[in-house]
Enzyme design. Structure first.
Site, short mmCIF file in Angstrom:
data_model
loop_
_atom_site.label_atom_id
_atom_site.label_comp_id
_atom_site.label_asym_id
_atom_site.label_seq_id
_atom_site.Cartn_x
_atom_site.Cartn_y
_atom_site.Cartn_z
N VAL A 132 0.91 -1.14 0.00
CA VAL A 132 0.00 0.00 0.00
C VAL A 132 0.95 1.19 0.00
CG1 VAL A 132 -1.82 1.22 1.24
CG2 VAL A 132 -1.78 -1.29 1.24
N PRO A 133 1.21 1.77 -1.18
CA PRO A 133 2.37 2.64 -1.37
C PRO A 133 2.29 4.05 -0.76
CG PRO A 133 1.09 2.56 -3.38
CD PRO A 133 0.44 1.60 -2.41
N CYS A 134 2.28 4.10 0.55
CA CYS A 134 2.24 5.40 1.24
C CYS A 134 3.55 6.17 1.03
CB CYS A 134 1.92 5.22 2.72
SG CYS A 134 3.00 4.10 3.59
N HIS A 135 4.61 5.49 0.62
CA HIS A 135 5.87 6.19 0.34
C HIS A 135 5.74 7.10 -0.88
CE1 HIS A 135 6.04 2.52 -2.13
NE2 HIS A 135 6.83 3.20 -2.95
N ARG A 136 4.69 6.93 -1.66
CA ARG A 136 4.47 7.76 -2.85
C ARG A 136 3.70 9.04 -2.53
NH1 ARG A 136 2.68 2.57 -6.43
NH2 ARG A 136 4.71 1.55 -6.43
#
Length: 180
Positions: free
Chosen positions: A137-141
């Site tokens: 779940v790409p919260c780093h984006r």
């Protein structure tokens, strides 16, 4: 009464070392890079006090294989099942994060706009901070409106390395070319 379990494996690939955990339904947790087992234990105790942790490298191998492919630059999308638990609002935010393409970024404000709740930027940030499944779940984006890297459970160094891995140019972090 059935004994509820969360299965785990320590994933190690080059500079990456993190705990992966899954229920029988799918991946439910990805730990921070180089954080100890205690991070996983604390999360399970807080979120799933009725569950027991059980190491099962074989059961988590599919997840580990896809993570290895991601870190080697040969995978841009995860295809394994996930099983996350949160409030309906948190889940709506996490679902929105899935829509951010590999190699792109959005701001917290853009996520709030996607959810049609433009005044909920702080709530969006809080939900992103509660994301239990880093990378998948790409919260780093998600970055600050000014283009700067902001909060990340795994730390800003990990966030920066993930964006570098995805070849997000430093000068375009925060510049969503598709934004209206």
């Amino acid at each position: 009464m059935e004994n509820k379990k969360i299965f785990w494996k320590l994933f190690v690939d080059g500079p990456w070392e993190m705990y992966l955990a899954a229920t029988s339904k799918g991946l439910c947790y990805v730990g921070s890079n180089h954080k100890g087992f205690e991070e996983l234990v604390n999360w399970v105790q807080k979120k799933f006090p009725q569950h027991q942790l059980e190491q099962d490298d074989h059961r988590l191998q599919e997840y580990a294989d896809q993570f290895a492919e991601y870190f080697h630059g040969t995978r841009t999308l995860f295809t394994f099942p996930i099983d996350y638990y949160g409030t309906p609002f948190q889940q709506s935010v996490w679902n929105a994060l899935h829509e951010i393409p590999y190699g792109c970024t959005h701001t917290y404000s853009e996520i709030a706009e996607i959810l049609k709740k433009p005044k909920s930027v702080r709530a969006v940030a809080s939900a992103i901070g509660a994301n239990p499944i880093l990378i998948t779940v790409p919260c780093h984006r998600v970055i600050g409106k000014n283009g700067k890297l902001t909060g990340f459970r795994g730390g800003l160094e990990m966030k920066e390395k993930l964006l570098e891995l995805e070849k997000v140019p430093a000068h375009t972090k925060g510049m969503n070319k598709n934004a209206k």
